[in-house]
Design a protein around this motif. Sequence first.
Motif, short mmCIF file in Angstrom:
data_model
loop_
_atom_site.label_atom_id
_atom_site.label_comp_id
_atom_site.label_asym_id
_atom_site.label_seq_id
_atom_site.Cartn_x
_atom_site.Cartn_y
_atom_site.Cartn_z
N SER A 32 -16.11 -0.32 -15.31
CA SER A 32 -14.86 0.38 -15.54
C SER A 32 -13.79 -0.26 -14.66
O SER A 32 -14.09 -1.11 -13.83
N PRO A 33 -12.50 0.13 -14.84
CA PRO A 33 -11.45 -0.43 -13.99
C PRO A 33 -11.84 -0.28 -12.52
O PRO A 33 -12.19 0.81 -12.07
N SER A 34 -11.79 -1.38 -11.79
CA SER A 34 -12.54 -1.45 -10.54
C SER A 34 -11.96 -0.68 -9.37
O SER A 34 -12.71 -0.13 -8.57
N GLU A 35 -10.63 -0.62 -9.23
CA GLU A 35 -10.11 -0.10 -7.97
C GLU A 35 -8.70 0.45 -8.14
O GLU A 35 -7.90 -0.06 -8.92
N VAL A 36 -8.41 1.49 -7.37
CA VAL A 36 -7.06 2.05 -7.26
C VAL A 36 -6.75 2.18 -5.79
O VAL A 36 -7.59 2.61 -5.00
N THR A 40 -2.39 -0.18 -9.14
CA THR A 40 -3.49 -0.68 -9.96
C THR A 40 -3.32 -2.15 -10.34
O THR A 40 -4.26 -2.75 -10.85
N ARG A 41 -2.15 -2.73 -10.11
CA ARG A 41 -1.95 -4.14 -10.43
C ARG A 41 -2.78 -5.02 -9.50
O ARG A 41 -2.90 -4.74 -8.31
N ALA A 42 -3.31 -6.09 -10.05
CA ALA A 42 -4.22 -6.96 -9.27
C ALA A 42 -3.56 -7.47 -7.99
O ALA A 42 -4.19 -7.50 -6.93
N ALA A 43 -2.29 -7.86 -8.08
CA ALA A 43 -1.61 -8.41 -6.90
C ALA A 43 -1.46 -7.36 -5.81
O ALA A 43 -1.64 -7.65 -4.62
N TYR A 98 -3.31 -4.88 -0.46
CA TYR A 98 -3.78 -3.77 0.36
C TYR A 98 -5.26 -3.90 0.71
O TYR A 98 -5.69 -3.41 1.75
N ARG A 99 -6.04 -4.57 -0.13
CA ARG A 99 -7.42 -4.82 0.22
C ARG A 99 -7.50 -5.73 1.44
O ARG A 99 -8.34 -5.53 2.32
N LYS A 100 -6.61 -6.71 1.50
CA LYS A 100 -6.58 -7.60 2.68
C LYS A 100 -6.20 -6.81 3.93
O LYS A 100 -6.75 -7.05 5.02
#
Length: 316
Positions: A251-255, A268-271, A276-278
């Motif tokens: 499913s859509p992986s991450e929010v 939800t945009r990849a960029a 924020y994951r970094k």
Amino acid sequence: MPVDSERQQFPPQHGGRPYPRPAAAEPETAARLLGERLRDMRTSRGTTMREAAEAVRGSVSKISRLERALTPPRERDVKDLLHLYAISPSQRQEVLNLLRQAQGSSWHEEYQDVTPSYLKRLIGLEAAADRVAIYENHVVPGPLQTDGYAFHVLEAVMPGDQHNRRRRELRAGRREKLLGDSGPAQGLFVVLDESALHRTVGGAACMVEQLDFLREAHERKLAQIRIVEFGNSVGVSPPYPITSLRYPADSPSEVMYVEHIDSAMYLTRAADIDRYRKALHRVFQGASDRERTVELLTRAKERYLRARRCGEPAAG
């Protein structure tokens, strides 16, 4: 000092929950499963998102939001898509059952009067997530607050508000969901800035109770708690709370949920996710390992116990 794998990377590895997560019946979870089934049906038949959008008299973004469970499903749209996909009667019944569950009421609906729209959405996303990672820079996150701690936090912001008791009940409900049997299967991860341990909320007795609760949740592996110490916080800790909600691989992986004073952003945009994951990756790398977390919680508790015995404030 030993360093465990969760400190090395973000997203962290499996949280080691002491029990599996059972199938959830929350409307948010049903909506996500519904979106996944509709996406699978569309792709398996080679139907484009534009063709699906035409069938529901909408746009490609409408189909995308429906398949990612970002908007409530409408019965007419779902039935039109099922007609387009020409599925079997048994498949149709399965999807309609999910639709009925998705349109049901969640446990938190009774607190609508004290739940801002942005928080209502977060609670729904938490229910469907496989892994939740929270960074908080000022206070203990709402879902991990004891009732006494929550009382003083809310009174500081909204003194004497008649609805504060219901707000505390809402926080207790989130705590029960995230730490209980229906919690995220891959774990709940919480990173606190050390200042949250030394910022006295409600007095020494209140802080002792709160620190005991955090340690118990950590030691029982209901949550993995990490602390960014004062010496590591510069250049590591973001100036605002961030929550990452990760979902199953199919499913859509991450929010990403980024909180401000009276509002929040859902990304939800990849960029945006990558940025924020970094930031969370840097926080996890700079945070304590499991044993150091216990040590820091214990030391903070002992300081409050000394202050309580002496009748003095536990200054940071």
